[in-house]
Design a protein around this motif. Sequence first.
Motif, PDB file in Angstrom:
ATOM      1  N   HIS A 115       0.836  -1.202   0.000  1.00 46.31           N
ATOM      2  CA  HIS A 115       0.000   0.000   0.000  1.00 46.31           C
ATOM      3  C   HIS A 115       0.871   1.253   0.000  1.00 46.31           C
ATOM      4  O   HIS A 115       0.596   2.205  -0.724  1.00 46.31           O
ATOM      5  CB  HIS A 115      -0.939  -0.010   1.200  1.00 46.31           C
ATOM      6  CG  HIS A 115      -1.937   1.100   1.151  1.00 46.31           C
ATOM      7  ND1 HIS A 115      -1.809   2.238   1.895  1.00 46.31           N
ATOM      8  CD2 HIS A 115      -3.070   1.251   0.418  1.00 46.31           C
ATOM      9  CE1 HIS A 115      -2.816   3.035   1.646  1.00 46.31           C
ATOM     10  NE2 HIS A 115      -3.599   2.456   0.746  1.00 46.31           N
TER      11      HIS A 115
ATOM     12  N   THR B  47       2.387   1.735  -3.614  1.00 53.46           N
ATOM     13  CA  THR B  47       1.478   2.182  -4.670  1.00 53.46           C
ATOM     14  C   THR B  47       0.766   3.493  -4.349  1.00 53.46           C
ATOM     15  O   THR B  47       0.208   4.122  -5.247  1.00 53.46           O
ATOM     16  CB  THR B  47       0.413   1.106  -4.946  1.00 53.46           C
ATOM     17  OG1 THR B  47      -0.297   0.845  -3.735  1.00 53.46           O
ATOM     18  CG2 THR B  47       1.048  -0.160  -5.459  1.00 53.46           C
ATOM     19  N   THR B  48       0.796   3.930  -3.115  1.00 54.13           N
ATOM     20  CA  THR B  48       0.087   5.140  -2.721  1.00 54.13           C
ATOM     21  C   THR B  48       0.585   6.359  -3.472  1.00 54.13           C
ATOM     22  O   THR B  48      -0.201   7.182  -3.924  1.00 54.13           O
ATOM     23  CB  THR B  48       0.212   5.370  -1.201  1.00 54.13           C
ATOM     24  OG1 THR B  48      -0.427   4.298  -0.541  1.00 54.13           O
ATOM     25  CG2 THR B  48      -0.437   6.656  -0.780  1.00 54.13           C
TER      26      THR B  48
ATOM     27  N   PHE C 274       1.702   6.712  -6.414  1.00 57.18           N
ATOM     28  CA  PHE C 274       1.343   6.748  -7.824  1.00 57.18           C
ATOM     29  C   PHE C 274      -0.128   7.079  -8.050  1.00 57.18           C
ATOM     30  O   PHE C 274      -0.467   7.753  -9.012  1.00 57.18           O
ATOM     31  CB  PHE C 274       1.645   5.401  -8.489  1.00 57.18           C
ATOM     32  CG  PHE C 274       3.092   5.030  -8.431  1.00 57.18           C
ATOM     33  CD1 PHE C 274       4.060   5.803  -9.054  1.00 57.18           C
ATOM     34  CD2 PHE C 274       3.485   3.908  -7.730  1.00 57.18           C
ATOM     35  CE1 PHE C 274       5.391   5.464  -8.990  1.00 57.18           C
ATOM     36  CE2 PHE C 274       4.818   3.557  -7.660  1.00 57.18           C
ATOM     37  CZ  PHE C 274       5.778   4.333  -8.294  1.00 57.18           C
ATOM     38  N   ALA C 275      -0.989   6.590  -7.206  1.00 57.91           N
ATOM     39  CA  ALA C 275      -2.425   6.675  -7.475  1.00 57.91           C
ATOM     40  C   ALA C 275      -3.170   7.711  -6.637  1.00 57.91           C
ATOM     41  O   ALA C 275      -4.213   8.197  -7.072  1.00 57.91           O
ATOM     42  CB  ALA C 275      -3.063   5.310  -7.260  1.00 57.91           C
ATOM     43  N   VAL C 276      -2.685   8.037  -5.442  1.00 52.48           N
ATOM     44  CA  VAL C 276      -3.445   8.920  -4.554  1.00 52.48           C
ATOM     45  C   VAL C 276      -2.570  10.018  -3.968  1.00 52.48           C
ATOM     46  O   VAL C 276      -1.344   9.932  -3.975  1.00 52.48           O
ATOM     47  CB  VAL C 276      -4.106   8.125  -3.396  1.00 52.48           C
ATOM     48  CG1 VAL C 276      -5.075   7.106  -3.917  1.00 52.48           C
ATOM     49  CG2 VAL C 276      -3.072   7.472  -2.528  1.00 52.48           C
TER      50      VAL C 276
ATOM     51  N   SER D 185      -7.888  10.034  -4.617  1.00 54.22           N
ATOM     52  CA  SER D 185      -7.271   9.573  -5.850  1.00 54.22           C
ATOM     53  C   SER D 185      -6.881  10.771  -6.714  1.00 54.22           C
ATOM     54  O   SER D 185      -7.503  11.830  -6.645  1.00 54.22           O
ATOM     55  CB  SER D 185      -8.212   8.648  -6.616  1.00 54.22           C
ATOM     56  OG  SER D 185      -9.374   9.336  -7.012  1.00 54.22           O
ATOM     57  N   LYS D 186      -5.858  10.595  -7.542  1.00 59.01           N
ATOM     58  CA  LYS D 186      -5.376  11.693  -8.373  1.00 59.01           C
ATOM     59  C   LYS D 186      -6.249  11.914  -9.603  1.00 59.01           C
ATOM     60  O   LYS D 186      -6.259  12.986 -10.171  1.00 59.01           O
ATOM     61  CB  LYS D 186      -3.930  11.432  -8.801  1.00 59.01           C
ATOM     62  CG  LYS D 186      -2.963  11.535  -7.643  1.00 59.01           C
ATOM     63  CD  LYS D 186      -1.542  11.355  -8.096  1.00 59.01           C
ATOM     64  CE  LYS D 186      -0.591  11.510  -6.914  1.00 59.01           C
ATOM     65  NZ  LYS D 186       0.800  11.280  -7.290  1.00 59.01           N
ATOM     66  N   ARG D 187      -6.973  10.893 -10.025  1.00 57.03           N
ATOM     67  CA  ARG D 187      -7.851  11.052 -11.186  1.00 57.03           C
ATOM     68  C   ARG D 187      -9.227  10.474 -10.856  1.00 57.03           C
ATOM     69  O   ARG D 187      -9.390   9.736  -9.892  1.00 57.03           O
ATOM     70  CB  ARG D 187      -7.256  10.373 -12.413  1.00 57.03           C
ATOM     71  CG  ARG D 187      -6.985   8.918 -12.255  1.00 57.03           C
ATOM     72  CD  ARG D 187      -6.221   8.378 -13.474  1.00 57.03           C
ATOM     73  NE  ARG D 187      -5.831   7.007 -13.234  1.00 57.03           N
ATOM     74  CZ  ARG D 187      -6.438   5.953 -13.757  1.00 57.03           C
ATOM     75  NH1 ARG D 187      -7.449   6.124 -14.571  1.00 57.03           N
ATOM     76  NH2 ARG D 187      -6.028   4.740 -13.488  1.00 57.03           N
TER      77      ARG D 187
ATOM     78  N   TRP E 207     -12.344   8.192 -10.740  1.00 60.95           N
ATOM     79  CA  TRP E 207     -12.476   6.742 -10.728  1.00 60.95           C
ATOM     80  C   TRP E 207     -13.418   6.313 -11.842  1.00 60.95           C
ATOM     81  O   TRP E 207     -14.381   7.001 -12.157  1.00 60.95           O
ATOM     82  CB  TRP E 207     -13.019   6.312  -9.370  1.00 60.95           C
ATOM     83  CG  TRP E 207     -12.778   4.883  -9.057  1.00 60.95           C
ATOM     84  CD1 TRP E 207     -13.700   3.893  -9.078  1.00 60.95           C
ATOM     85  CD2 TRP E 207     -11.561   4.273  -8.656  1.00 60.95           C
ATOM     86  NE1 TRP E 207     -13.136   2.705  -8.717  1.00 60.95           N
ATOM     87  CE2 TRP E 207     -11.817   2.917  -8.453  1.00 60.95           C
ATOM     88  CE3 TRP E 207     -10.274   4.744  -8.455  1.00 60.95           C
ATOM     89  CZ2 TRP E 207     -10.837   2.019  -8.066  1.00 60.95           C
ATOM     90  CZ3 TRP E 207      -9.305   3.855  -8.058  1.00 60.95           C
ATOM     91  CH2 TRP E 207      -9.588   2.514  -7.867  1.00 60.95           C
TER      92      TRP E 207
ATOM     93  N   LYS F 234     -13.409  11.818  -7.778  1.00 61.76           N
ATOM     94  CA  LYS F 234     -12.255  11.173  -7.155  1.00 61.76           C
ATOM     95  C   LYS F 234     -12.670  10.361  -5.940  1.00 61.76           C
ATOM     96  O   LYS F 234     -13.576  10.746  -5.215  1.00 61.76           O
ATOM     97  CB  LYS F 234     -11.232  12.236  -6.760  1.00 61.76           C
ATOM     98  CG  LYS F 234     -10.722  12.976  -7.968  1.00 61.76           C
ATOM     99  CD  LYS F 234      -9.749  14.051  -7.581  1.00 61.76           C
ATOM    100  CE  LYS F 234      -9.415  14.796  -8.845  1.00 61.76           C
ATOM    101  NZ  LYS F 234      -8.129  15.255  -8.986  1.00 61.76           N
TER     102      LYS F 234
END
Length: 118
Positions: free
Chosen positions: A5, A8-9, A11-13, A28-30, A32, A38
């Motif tokens: 977690h 990957t955190t 990159f995605a959030v 989230s950055k983008r 869903w 987001k």
Amino acid sequence: MSFLHRLTTGFAVSEIGTDRFGNTYYESKRDWLNYGRKRRYVVYSGTPEATKVPPEWHAWLHHTTDAPLSEKKKYPWQQEHRPNPTGTAQAYRPVGHDHATGHRQVTTGDYEAWTPGS
């Protein structure tokens, strides 16, 4: 938080902040897929218990507000947030509860058990 977690955190959030209980909030950055906005979530400090989220952050998590609200007390009647005490020694137990006094007052129209054939 697990190692995967944490890896990957980034990159995605994005980390939005932490509350006074040590919970960390992410978004989230983008947008869903099929969600239209987001995703927002919390990583709990200690045991995961939904009642540990203060009202200010609850509003943000559920997209009620765009930004987290201030955690300052605004009015003298406001009390400090406390987690749900259900299942603990601090839980509410009315008079007559087995774990409180165990005896309740007798009332005029007290209960009589049903018996077959009566």
